[in-house]
Design an enzyme around this catalytic site. Structure first.
Site, PDB file in Angstrom:
ATOM      1  N   SER A 295      25.330 -36.136   6.924  1.00 24.65           N
ATOM      2  CA  SER A 295      26.759 -36.290   7.227  1.00 24.65           C
ATOM      3  C   SER A 295      27.150 -37.738   7.475  1.00 24.65           C
ATOM      4  O   SER A 295      26.327 -38.568   7.855  1.00 24.65           O
ATOM      5  CB  SER A 295      27.126 -35.479   8.472  1.00 24.65           C
ATOM      6  OG  SER A 295      26.837 -34.125   8.282  1.00 24.65           O
TER       7      SER A 295
HETATM    8  N1  SAH Z   1      21.931 -32.398   9.975  1.00 26.36           N
HETATM    9  C1  SAH Z   1      21.408 -32.894   8.724  1.00 26.36           C
HETATM   10  C2  SAH Z   1      22.305 -32.654   7.540  1.00 26.36           C
HETATM   11  C3  SAH Z   1      22.349 -31.235   7.195  1.00 26.36           C
HETATM   12  S1  SAH Z   1      22.901 -30.767   5.595  1.00 26.36           S
HETATM   13  C4  SAH Z   1      21.048 -34.374   8.799  1.00 26.36           C
HETATM   14  O1  SAH Z   1      21.351 -35.023   9.788  1.00 26.36           O
HETATM   15  O2  SAH Z   1      20.428 -34.860   7.849  1.00 26.36           O
HETATM   16  C5  SAH Z   1      22.864 -29.028   5.922  1.00 26.36           C
HETATM   17  C6  SAH Z   1      21.486 -28.460   5.998  1.00 26.36           C
HETATM   18  O3  SAH Z   1      21.606 -27.092   6.366  1.00 26.36           O
HETATM   19  C7  SAH Z   1      20.740 -28.475   4.667  1.00 26.36           C
HETATM   20  O4  SAH Z   1      19.524 -29.125   4.834  1.00 26.36           O
HETATM   21  C8  SAH Z   1      20.558 -26.994   4.347  1.00 26.36           C
HETATM   22  O5  SAH Z   1      19.343 -26.711   3.682  1.00 26.36           O
HETATM   23  C9  SAH Z   1      20.579 -26.394   5.727  1.00 26.36           C
HETATM   24  N2  SAH Z   1      20.876 -24.957   5.791  1.00 26.36           N
HETATM   25  C10 SAH Z   1      21.747 -24.238   5.050  1.00 26.36           C
HETATM   26  N3  SAH Z   1      21.725 -22.942   5.437  1.00 26.36           N
HETATM   27  C11 SAH Z   1      20.808 -22.853   6.448  1.00 26.36           C
HETATM   28  C12 SAH Z   1      20.324 -21.792   7.262  1.00 26.36           C
HETATM   29  N4  SAH Z   1      20.752 -20.529   7.123  1.00 26.36           N
HETATM   30  N5  SAH Z   1      19.400 -22.072   8.187  1.00 26.36           N
HETATM   31  C13 SAH Z   1      18.928 -23.329   8.355  1.00 26.36           C
HETATM   32  N6  SAH Z   1      19.341 -24.373   7.616  1.00 26.36           N
HETATM   33  C14 SAH Z   1      20.273 -24.140   6.679  1.00 26.36           C
END
Ligand code: SAH
Length: 219
Positions: free
Chosen positions: A67
C-alpha cells in the site's frame, strides 16, 4: 560519510513523513515514528528501489501490492493503538505494514493466504530483526482463533463484507479496520468498534482501493 544514495533515501523518507503524512493530517506520534523507523526500501523489489518512499502503492510478487505509505499510516492511526495491544493483521504481503505495527504494539499476528509471500515475508522480517511478528499461512477471513481476542484487527485487502470470524475475535473495546465494498477494486474503509459482548459500532472513514480479500468469508 553517507553515500549519496543513502542520502537520497533519507531525503525521500523525510518527504514522505512531512508531505505525505503530516501535511495530510497524520498526527499520532507513535505512527509517525514507526513510519520513519521501518526501512520501506527493504520491502519493495529491487526494480522499484528508488520509488520506495513514493506517494503510491507498488506491485509486489503474485500480482499483489504494497500500500501507499499514507494509507498504511492512516489505517494504523485509525486502529487507535496502545503499546500493550495485541494486533491481528490479515494480508501480510511483504510484511511492511506488520513491521510498522510491530514498532507500536506488543505483538503482531499476521495471516497471508499465498505461501510464497508468507515465506518471503517471514525471511525478510527475520533478517531485519523483527521479533514480535508471527506469520501464519492460511485464510485470514477466518481470523486466527488460536491467539484471539485481539485489541485491534486490520485487513489490508478489500472484502465484500465484514467477515464474521473477525468480529468474534475482537476484544471488547477492540477496533477492526477493513476496506469493504461490493466491487472488486473499490471499497470504503470502515472502523468497527466492539462496544460490548453483542454490540458493535461502525464508522465510515474514506474511499480506498485494495486487492481482493479471497477466502471463505471473503470473495
Ligand atoms: N500489508 C501488505 C500488503 C497487502 S496486499 C504489505 O504491507 O505489503 C494484500 C494481501 O492480502 C496480499 O498479499 C494477498 O495475498 C492477501 N490476502 C488476500 N486474501 C487473503 C486472505 N483471505 N487471507 C490472508 N491474506 C489474504
Amino acid at each position: 560519510m553517507k553515500s549519496p544514495f543513502i542520502e537520497t533515501l533519507d531525503h525521500q523518507r523525510d518527504t514522505m513523513i512531512r508531505s505525505h503524512l503530516i501535511d495530510r493530517g497524520i498526527r499520532d506520534q507513535a505512527v509517525l515514528n514507526a513510519m520513519r523507523e521501518v526501512p520501506r526500501e527493504e520491502f519493495v523489489s529491487d526494480r522499484f528501489f528508488d520509488k520506495s518512499y513514493g506517494d503510491h502503492p507498488l506491485p509486489i510478487a503474485e500480482g499483489q501490492t504494497i500500500s501507499q505509505p499514507y494509507i498504511v499510516a492512516y489505517m494504523t492511526e485509525a486502529l487507535e493503538l496502545d503499546s500493550t495491544d495485541r494486533v491481528l493483521e490479515i494480508g501480510t504481503g511483504t510484511g511492511y505494514s506488520a513491521a510498522v505495527l510491530s514498532r507500536i504494539v506488543t505483538i503482531v499476528y499476521t495471516v497471508e493466504r499465498l505461501g510464497e509471500l508468507a515465506k518471503d515475508a517471514r525471511q525478510r522480517l527475520e533478517r531485519l530483526g523483527y521479533s514480535n511478528i508471527v506469520i501464519h499461512e492460511g485464510d485470514g477471513t477466518l481470523g486466527w482463533q488460536e491467539h484471539a481476542p485481539y485489541d485491534a484487527i486490520v485487513v489490508t485487502a478489500g472484502a465484500p463484507n465484514v467477515p464474521k470470524p473477525l468480529l468474534e475475535q475482537l476484544s471488547i473495546g477492540g477496533r477492526l479496520v477493513i476496506p469493504v465494498g461490493m466491487s472488486y477494486d473499490s471499497q470504503e474503509l470502515i472502523r468497527v468498534r466492539r462496544t460490548s459482548e453483542l454490540d458493535y459500532r461502525t464508522e465510515q472513514l474514506c474511499d480506498v482501493r485494495f486487492v481482493p480479500l479471497i477466502g471463505a468469508a471473503g470473495w
